[in-house]
Design a protein around this motif. Structure first.
Motif, PDB file in Angstrom:
ATOM      1  N   SER A 188       0.698  -1.019  -0.095  1.00  0.00           N
ATOM      2  CA  SER A 188      -0.074   0.188  -0.009  1.00  0.00           C
ATOM      3  C   SER A 188       0.854   1.211  -0.129  1.00  0.00           C
ATOM      4  O   SER A 188       0.449   2.416  -0.247  1.00  0.00           O
ATOM      5  N   TRP A 189       1.992   1.255   0.253  1.00  0.00           N
ATOM      6  CA  TRP A 189       3.006   2.320   0.371  1.00  0.00           C
ATOM      7  C   TRP A 189       4.058   2.370  -0.722  1.00  0.00           C
ATOM      8  O   TRP A 189       4.568   3.218  -0.964  1.00  0.00           O
ATOM      9  N   LYS A 190       3.928   1.468  -1.932  1.00  0.00           N
ATOM     10  CA  LYS A 190       4.817   1.179  -2.700  1.00  0.00           C
ATOM     11  C   LYS A 190       4.891   2.652  -3.604  1.00  0.00           C
ATOM     12  O   LYS A 190       5.814   3.073  -4.047  1.00  0.00           O
ATOM     13  N   GLY A 191       3.668   3.101  -3.920  1.00  0.00           N
ATOM     14  CA  GLY A 191       3.457   4.442  -4.876  1.00  0.00           C
ATOM     15  C   GLY A 191       4.168   5.496  -4.175  1.00  0.00           C
ATOM     16  O   GLY A 191       4.737   6.406  -4.895  1.00  0.00           O
ATOM     17  N   MET A 192       4.272   5.590  -3.066  1.00  0.00           N
ATOM     18  CA  MET A 192       4.993   6.873  -2.332  1.00  0.00           C
ATOM     19  C   MET A 192       6.437   6.687  -2.148  1.00  0.00           C
ATOM     20  O   MET A 192       7.089   7.691  -2.197  1.00  0.00           O
ATOM     21  N   TYR A 193       6.952   5.460  -2.519  1.00  0.00           N
ATOM     22  CA  TYR A 193       8.532   5.097  -2.383  1.00  0.00           C
ATOM     23  C   TYR A 193       9.029   4.828  -3.622  1.00  0.00           C
ATOM     24  O   TYR A 193      10.228   4.407  -3.717  1.00  0.00           O
ATOM     25  N   SER A 194       8.134   5.013  -4.755  1.00  0.00           N
ATOM     26  CA  SER A 194       8.772   4.523  -6.086  1.00  0.00           C
ATOM     27  C   SER A 194       8.702   5.907  -6.995  1.00  0.00           C
ATOM     28  O   SER A 194       7.843   6.230  -7.241  1.00  0.00           O
ATOM     29  N   ARG A 195       9.786   6.203  -7.398  1.00  0.00           N
ATOM     30  CA  ARG A 195      10.001   7.254  -8.357  1.00  0.00           C
ATOM     31  C   ARG A 195      10.445   6.916  -9.717  1.00  0.00           C
ATOM     32  O   ARG A 195      11.685   6.835 -10.137  1.00  0.00           O
ATOM     33  N   GLY A 196       9.581   6.799 -10.299  1.00  0.00           N
ATOM     34  CA  GLY A 196       9.788   6.482 -11.940  1.00  0.00           C
ATOM     35  C   GLY A 196      10.486   4.814 -12.089  1.00  0.00           C
ATOM     36  O   GLY A 196      10.897   4.537 -13.297  1.00  0.00           O
ATOM     37  N   LEU A 200      14.344   3.888  -0.293  1.00  0.00           N
ATOM     38  CA  LEU A 200      14.642   4.971   0.833  1.00  0.00           C
ATOM     39  C   LEU A 200      15.669   5.732   0.461  1.00  0.00           C
ATOM     40  O   LEU A 200      16.935   5.061  -0.107  1.00  0.00           O
ATOM     41  N   VAL A 201      15.720   6.944   0.825  1.00  0.00           N
ATOM     42  CA  VAL A 201      17.059   7.520   0.508  1.00  0.00           C
ATOM     43  C   VAL A 201      17.937   7.742   1.868  1.00  0.00           C
ATOM     44  O   VAL A 201      17.502   8.146   2.755  1.00  0.00           O
ATOM     45  N   LEU A 202      19.000   7.414   1.800  1.00  0.00           N
ATOM     46  CA  LEU A 202      20.123   7.460   3.005  1.00  0.00           C
ATOM     47  C   LEU A 202      20.873   8.585   2.607  1.00  0.00           C
ATOM     48  O   LEU A 202      21.438   8.738   1.534  1.00  0.00           O
ATOM     49  N   GLU A 203      20.845   9.592   3.456  1.00  0.00           N
ATOM     50  CA  GLU A 203      21.816  10.859   3.176  1.00  0.00           C
ATOM     51  C   GLU A 203      22.818  10.909   4.432  1.00  0.00           C
ATOM     52  O   GLU A 203      22.320  10.609   5.619  1.00  0.00           O
ATOM     53  N   ALA A 204      24.126  11.132   4.201  1.00  0.00           N
ATOM     54  CA  ALA A 204      25.267  11.190   5.212  1.00  0.00           C
ATOM     55  C   ALA A 204      25.806  12.356   5.023  1.00  0.00           C
ATOM     56  O   ALA A 204      26.446  12.780   3.834  1.00  0.00           O
ATOM     57  N   VAL A 205      26.384  13.030   6.254  1.00  0.00           N
ATOM     58  CA  VAL A 205      27.232  14.058   5.869  1.00  0.00           C
ATOM     59  C   VAL A 205      28.457  13.740   6.786  1.00  0.00           C
ATOM     60  O   VAL A 205      28.393  13.148   7.856  1.00  0.00           O
ATOM     61  N   ALA A 206      29.663  13.979   6.207  1.00  0.00           N
ATOM     62  CA  ALA A 206      31.022  13.323   6.622  1.00  0.00           C
ATOM     63  C   ALA A 206      32.145  14.089   6.304  1.00  0.00           C
ATOM     64  O   ALA A 206      32.047  14.914   5.340  1.00  0.00           O
TER      65      ALA A 206
END
Length: 150
Positions: free
Chosen positions: A119-127, A133-139
């Motif tokens: 039910s969440w697939k559409g919210m997390y699929s972009r094209g 999921l997007v992992l962001e890290a600052v190092a």
């Protein structure tokens, strides 16, 4: 090997054990390798069976224990906000390397979410057909991680 040694001396789960028959249990190196392989390759717990010789439940427990131990043992040093002294040092290093005003670099990556609820697939699929999921890290240059979030 330094992490394996520290975990095996500080965290009871990673200490070598002997069963009732006198046989050695799963070694600290096997447990750490299982956890790191799951983190590095994003594989499921049962994918380490052939390589590390662990069952799915044990591999999942290794991952949970490993991440909790790493946060507990190394979190204050590596997973924290930079202090004013850190910022001055990082600004100095950035300027020496030709990047004045830079204190670190950010990186982002998409991780496939294999068990995403349908039910969440559409919210997390972009094209694409696969949710991510997007992992962001600052190092900084010496790999101090300040923020890592999904």
């Amino acid at each position: 090997m330094g992490i394996v040694h520290r975990l095996s001396t500080v965290v009871p789960y990673f200490q070598p054990k002997v069963d009732a028959a006198g046989r050695s249990g799963v070694s600290p190196l096997q447990k750490c390798t299982a956890a790191i392989r799951q983190l590095a390759y994003g594989g499921e717990a049962d994918t380490v069976d052939e390589y590390v010789r662990l069952g799915e439940t044990t591999a999942r427990k290794c991952l949970h224990q490993f991440t909790a131990a790493i946060i507990n043992l190394y979190g204050d040093q590596y997973l924290r906000r930079p202090t004013p002294e850190d910022l001055q040092r990082l600004l100095y290093y950035g300027e020496e390397r030709g990047f004045p005003g830079m204190v670190g670099s950010i990186d982002c990556m998409h991780w496939e979410w294999k068990n995403c609820p349908s039910s969440w697939k559409g919210m997390y699929s972009r094209g694409t057909d696969k949710p991510t999921l997007v992992l962001e890290a600052v190092a900084s240059h010496d790999l101090w991680i300040w923020h890592a979030f999904f």
